[in-house]
Every structure is written in structure tokens, then in C-alpha cells.
Design a protein around this motif. Structure first.
Motif, PDB file in Angstrom:
ATOM      1  N   LEU A 141      -1.246 -31.714  15.668  1.00  0.00           N
ATOM      2  CA  LEU A 141      -0.104 -32.145  16.475  1.00  0.00           C
ATOM      3  C   LEU A 141      -0.598 -33.198  17.454  1.00  0.00           C
ATOM      4  N   SER A 142       0.058 -34.354  17.479  1.00  0.00           N
ATOM      5  CA  SER A 142      -0.334 -35.415  18.407  1.00  0.00           C
ATOM      6  C   SER A 142       0.882 -35.903  19.191  1.00  0.00           C
ATOM      7  N   TYR A 143       0.608 -36.336  20.411  1.00  0.00           N
ATOM      8  CA  TYR A 143       1.652 -36.769  21.349  1.00  0.00           C
ATOM      9  C   TYR A 143       1.141 -38.010  22.062  1.00  0.00           C
ATOM     10  N   ASP A 144       1.894 -39.095  21.986  1.00  0.00           N
ATOM     11  CA  ASP A 144       1.456 -40.329  22.642  1.00  0.00           C
ATOM     12  C   ASP A 144       2.590 -40.918  23.467  1.00  0.00           C
ATOM     13  N   PHE A 145       2.217 -41.649  24.513  1.00  0.00           N
ATOM     14  CA  PHE A 145       3.215 -42.258  25.387  1.00  0.00           C
ATOM     15  C   PHE A 145       2.603 -43.448  26.109  1.00  0.00           C
ATOM     16  N   PRO A 146       3.402 -44.480  26.399  1.00  0.00           N
ATOM     17  CA  PRO A 146       2.898 -45.662  27.108  1.00  0.00           C
ATOM     18  C   PRO A 146       2.657 -45.370  28.583  1.00  0.00           C
ATOM     19  N   LEU A 147       1.714 -46.106  29.167  1.00  0.00           N
ATOM     20  CA  LEU A 147       1.428 -45.951  30.595  1.00  0.00           C
ATOM     21  C   LEU A 147       2.363 -46.793  31.459  1.00  0.00           C
ATOM     22  N   GLN A 148       3.008 -47.785  30.849  1.00  0.00           N
ATOM     23  CA  GLN A 148       3.959 -48.609  31.585  1.00  0.00           C
ATOM     24  C   GLN A 148       5.315 -48.564  30.889  1.00  0.00           C
ATOM     25  N   GLY A 149       6.323 -48.079  31.601  1.00  0.00           N
ATOM     26  CA  GLY A 149       7.677 -48.096  31.070  1.00  0.00           C
ATOM     27  C   GLY A 149       7.911 -47.066  29.983  1.00  0.00           C
ATOM     28  N   GLU A 150       9.048 -47.199  29.311  1.00  0.00           N
ATOM     29  CA  GLU A 150       9.451 -46.256  28.275  1.00  0.00           C
ATOM     30  C   GLU A 150       9.055 -46.706  26.881  1.00  0.00           C
ATOM     31  N   ARG A 151       8.775 -47.990  26.685  1.00  0.00           N
ATOM     32  CA  ARG A 151       8.459 -48.528  25.369  1.00  0.00           C
ATOM     33  C   ARG A 151       7.109 -49.234  25.411  1.00  0.00           C
ATOM     34  N   LEU A 152       6.345 -49.096  24.330  1.00  0.00           N
ATOM     35  CA  LEU A 152       5.027 -49.706  24.256  1.00  0.00           C
ATOM     36  C   LEU A 152       5.165 -51.149  23.782  1.00  0.00           C
ATOM     37  N   ASP A 153       4.757 -52.088  24.631  1.00  0.00           N
ATOM     38  CA  ASP A 153       4.826 -53.511  24.315  1.00  0.00           C
ATOM     39  C   ASP A 153       3.421 -54.069  24.117  1.00  0.00           C
ATOM     40  N   PRO A 154       3.284 -55.204  23.389  1.00  0.00           N
ATOM     41  CA  PRO A 154       1.961 -55.806  23.182  1.00  0.00           C
ATOM     42  C   PRO A 154       1.233 -56.037  24.500  1.00  0.00           C
ATOM     43  N   GLY A 155      -0.055 -55.704  24.505  1.00  0.00           N
ATOM     44  CA  GLY A 155      -0.880 -55.871  25.695  1.00  0.00           C
ATOM     45  C   GLY A 155      -0.908 -54.662  26.609  1.00  0.00           C
ATOM     46  N   GLU A 156      -0.111 -53.621  26.296  1.00  0.00           N
ATOM     47  CA  GLU A 156      -0.041 -52.440  27.160  1.00  0.00           C
ATOM     48  C   GLU A 156      -0.930 -51.314  26.645  1.00  0.00           C
ATOM     49  N   ARG A 157      -1.199 -50.360  27.538  1.00  0.00           N
ATOM     50  CA  ARG A 157      -2.036 -49.210  27.211  1.00  0.00           C
ATOM     51  C   ARG A 157      -1.177 -47.966  27.005  1.00  0.00           C
ATOM     52  N   TYR A 158      -1.753 -46.986  26.321  1.00  0.00           N
ATOM     53  CA  TYR A 158      -1.051 -45.742  26.063  1.00  0.00           C
ATOM     54  C   TYR A 158      -2.044 -44.584  26.052  1.00  0.00           C
ATOM     55  N   ILE A 159      -1.527 -43.368  26.249  1.00  0.00           N
ATOM     56  CA  ILE A 159      -2.306 -42.140  26.174  1.00  0.00           C
ATOM     57  C   ILE A 159      -1.928 -41.406  24.881  1.00  0.00           C
ATOM     58  N   ILE A 160      -2.925 -40.855  24.199  1.00  0.00           N
ATOM     59  CA  ILE A 160      -2.663 -40.055  23.012  1.00  0.00           C
ATOM     60  C   ILE A 160      -3.394 -38.721  23.129  1.00  0.00           C
ATOM     61  N   LEU A 161      -2.651 -37.620  22.989  1.00  0.00           N
ATOM     62  CA  LEU A 161      -3.189 -36.266  23.065  1.00  0.00           C
ATOM     63  C   LEU A 161      -3.059 -35.613  21.688  1.00  0.00           C
TER      64      LEU A 161
END
Length: 225
Positions: A141-161
Motif C-alpha cells: 500500500l502506497s500513499y503520495d502527496f505533493p508538498l505544494q498545493g493540491e496538484r503535483l506540477d513540474p518542478g515540485e516535490r512530493y512525499i511517498i509513504l
């Protein structure tokens, strides 16, 4: 960035309960390349390398080398079926086997909590080694989300658990393992992304010889076409 390092600290805290001699420390760099043959059919190739950090400079520091190939078919936007093959090689292999062929069949499904994505994967593997055979069942089971805003855009970071549980079995033996990981990713653009991750594994749960522990630091680069 501070939140990411706090996540790593909490997810790997159980390691420090045990002496370092009881824990393997692994660095796992990998490169992945994916491409679509059609709207429903996609392919992925990956090369993974496992290095024992406690033995760097020694001939046995290379634990495993794994080239992989997987094909997937999208039944719907949420459901995928797949199958593939990979080969595990090292000289010598850590578990005493000279080689390992591995066949896999898997089902992937995506669900949502609000706007957040949960990815489920159920995989069955057949491990064909130089002197044994083993079946393995895995659920991740994996869960990921962007660190900025609600949608992941080019150049942005995200966390994945991620958390994965698995059981290995054949006529002579049975065992179980759990893997929990946290990662920080950079979505460079639609073709490239890069991830750093930390993983803690509890192994040999049912072996009767005591649970073993492994800490894995991973670096992954993804190409998509």
C-alpha cells in the motif's frame, strides 16, 4: 524538507533498539525506464543494485544485481494487470544461491481519500534458485502527496509513504517480512522524476531463529516515454 527528515526519523526509530551487528545497512540505487505501447499496454525495465554499506571496499560489498522487465495492461483508469520477469545475480549471493530467476504476476488498483491517492499492489512471485524453489505473496500500500498545493506540477516535490507485507512459502519452509518506507521525490517533468527513500525491513519473522533487521537507503531515477 524538515517534515521529510522527521518522517525518516520516526520510520527508522526501531532500528536503534538493536545493536548495529544485528542490522544490515544497504544502499540501493536504481534506474527505471517506462514506455507505452498503446493506451492500455505499457512496459517497464529497471536495473537495481544492492550494496552492503558495512562492507564497502570489500569484494562482497555487492549483494545483488537485478535487471527487471514488467508488462502491464490497464483494464480501467484504476485497475491494472501485469506480469514480468527479473534475474538476481551476485558473486557470491548473500543467501548462498548462485542465481535466482523470478516470475511475477500482479494486480494494481488505485483508490482515493478525498483528493489523495492510495495505490494497492498484490503480487505473486515464483523464485527459481540454483538449488531451491519458493513462492512468495506480497501486498503493498502506497500513499503520495505533493508538498505544494493540491496538484503535483513540474518542478515540485512530493512525499511517498509505503508499507509492504509478504509471505514466502514452499514445501520445506515458510517465512514473512514487513517493509515500511518513506521517500521524497522531485517531479522534474512528465518524462523524469527522482526519489530518495529510507526503508526499514523486519525479516525472518517465522523462521524460529529470531527476527533480523535491515535498513535500506534508496536513490531512484525514473524515465517515462
Amino acid at each position: 524538507m524538515r517534515k521529510f527528515f522527521l518522517l525518516i526519523l520516526f520510520s527508522t526509530a526501531p532500528l536503534f533498539v538493536y545493536a548495529q551487528s544485528q542490522t544490515d545497512w544497504i544502499w540501493n540505487p536504481e534506474v527505471s525506464y517506462s514506455w507505452k505501447a498503446s493506451d492500455r499496454v505499457a512496459y517497464n525495465t529497471k536495473l537495481s543494485v544492492f550494496n552492503n554499506l558495512g562492507e564497502l571496499g570489500n569484494r562482497t560489498a555487492l549483494s545483488f544485481l537485478e535487471p527487471q522487465f514488467v508488462m502491464s495492461y490497464s483494464v480501467s483508469t484504476r485497475l491494472k494487470l501485469g506480469g514480468g520477469y527479473y534475474y538476481r545475480w551476485s558473486e557470491p549471493l548473500r543467501d548462498g544461491y548462485r542465481y535466482e530467476h523470478r516470475l511475477l504476476q500482479q494486480v494494481g488498483y488505485v483508490s482515493y481519500i478525498g483528493d489523495r491517492r492510495l495505490a494497492h499492489r498484490l503480487r505473486l512471485e515464483q523464485r527459481i534458485r540454483s538449488s531451491s524453489y519458493q513462492n512468495r505473496l506480497r501486498y503493498r500500500l502506497s500513499y503520495d502527496f505533493p508538498l505544494q498545493g493540491e496538484r503535483l506540477d513540474p518542478g515540485e516535490r512530493y512525499i511517498i509513504l509505503k508499507n509492504e507485507i509478504m509471505t514466502a512459502f514452499n514445501a520445506a519452509e515458510a517465512d514473512a517480512e514487513n517493509r515500511v518506507s518513506v521517500g521524497l521525490g522531485w517531479f522534474i517533468n512528465r518524462s523524469y522524476k527522482f526519489e530518495l527513500n529510507a526503508q526499514y525491513r523486519t525479516q525472518d519473522i517465522f523462521s524460529g531463529n529470531g527476527i533480523t533487521h535491515l535498513f535500506l537507503a534508496g536513490t531512484s531515477f525514473y524515465f517515462n516515454r
